[in-house]
Design a protein around this motif. Structure first.
Motif, PDB file in Angstrom:
ATOM      1  N   ASP A 287       0.805  -1.130   0.044  1.00 32.88           N
ATOM      2  CA  ASP A 287       0.196  -0.059   0.073  1.00 32.88           C
ATOM      3  C   ASP A 287       0.726   1.160  -0.112  1.00 32.88           C
ATOM      4  O   ASP A 287       1.840   1.366   0.903  1.00 32.88           O
ATOM      5  N   PRO A 288       0.568   2.125  -0.897  1.00 34.99           N
ATOM      6  CA  PRO A 288       1.124   3.270  -0.923  1.00 34.99           C
ATOM      7  C   PRO A 288       1.627   4.187   0.499  1.00 34.99           C
ATOM      8  O   PRO A 288       2.600   4.513   0.669  1.00 34.99           O
TER       9      PRO A 288
ATOM     10  N   ASP B  30       4.851   5.147   2.564  1.00 38.27           N
ATOM     11  CA  ASP B  30       5.075   6.529   3.005  1.00 38.27           C
ATOM     12  C   ASP B  30       5.283   6.220   4.604  1.00 38.27           C
ATOM     13  O   ASP B  30       6.340   7.071   5.124  1.00 38.27           O
TER      14      ASP B  30
ATOM     15  N   GLY C 298      10.778   6.525  -3.887  1.00 32.24           N
ATOM     16  CA  GLY C 298       9.728   5.786  -3.344  1.00 32.24           C
ATOM     17  C   GLY C 298       9.955   4.287  -3.894  1.00 32.24           C
ATOM     18  O   GLY C 298       9.756   3.193  -3.115  1.00 32.24           O
TER      19      GLY C 298
ATOM     20  N   ALA D 160      10.384   0.943  -1.321  1.00 33.73           N
ATOM     21  CA  ALA D 160       9.674  -0.095  -1.531  1.00 33.73           C
ATOM     22  C   ALA D 160      10.282  -1.314  -1.508  1.00 33.73           C
ATOM     23  O   ALA D 160      10.115  -2.424  -1.108  1.00 33.73           O
TER      24      ALA D 160
END
Length: 158
Positions: A20-21, A25, A61, A65
């Motif tokens: 999940d983004p 974050d 990002g 990840a």
């Protein structure tokens, strides 16, 4: 829930599915808040994150990840009794160091991100009472064999 079946979309093999983004974050921000735990030079910890770094980030990002997925893989390896440092963490760090993409501060953040993700996933495995049955152990061993040779990166993650 952090633990989901692996998907085929990750750049590296993965033992978890799509992240999940918001989770990326949250872990990335928490890792940056703890960058001072990483080593930016031999026997010298990094300075705390600056406000500018907190606004713009230190690594991409995608790299965050990747480090989270590898941390999850390390948690699974540890949970199933495999040696995770030599087989998961060190190949990640060797690959990223060899890539020439990252400065020492960025490499330290990759390491901190991996460690934080590993701790979170390991805690979830324990709290959910996951058992490393023979099928899971086989899946984890296959994962470790795949990532073991992944010590070269031909491009920098955007």
């Amino acid at each position: 829930m952090l633990l989901v079946p692996a998907g085929a979309h990750a750049a590296d093999p993965s033992l978890v599915g799509e992240l999940d983004p918001g989770l990326i974050d949250a872990i990335g921000n928490r890792a940056l808040d703890n960058i001072h735990l990483g080593q930016c030079a031999p026997e010298r910890n990094c300075q705390p994150a600056t406000s500018a770094e907190k606004r713009r980030g230190v690594i991409t990002g995608n790299m965050t990840a990747d480090a989270i997925r590898r941390g999850a893989g390390s948690a699974w390896a540890d949970h199933c009794g495999f040696e995770w440092g030599e087989r998961s963490f060190l190949p990640l760090m060797e690959r990223e160091q060899n890539s020439g993409c990252w400065n020492p501060r960025q490499l330290a953040l990759i390491s901190v991100t991996h460690g934080l993700a590993m701790a979170l996933f390991r805690d979830e495995l324990k709290s959910k009472g996951h058992i490393c049955d023979p099928a899971t152990q086989e899946r984890v061993e296959a994962y470790l064999l795949k990532i073991g040779g992944m010590t070269r990166r031909n491009d920098c993650r955007e």
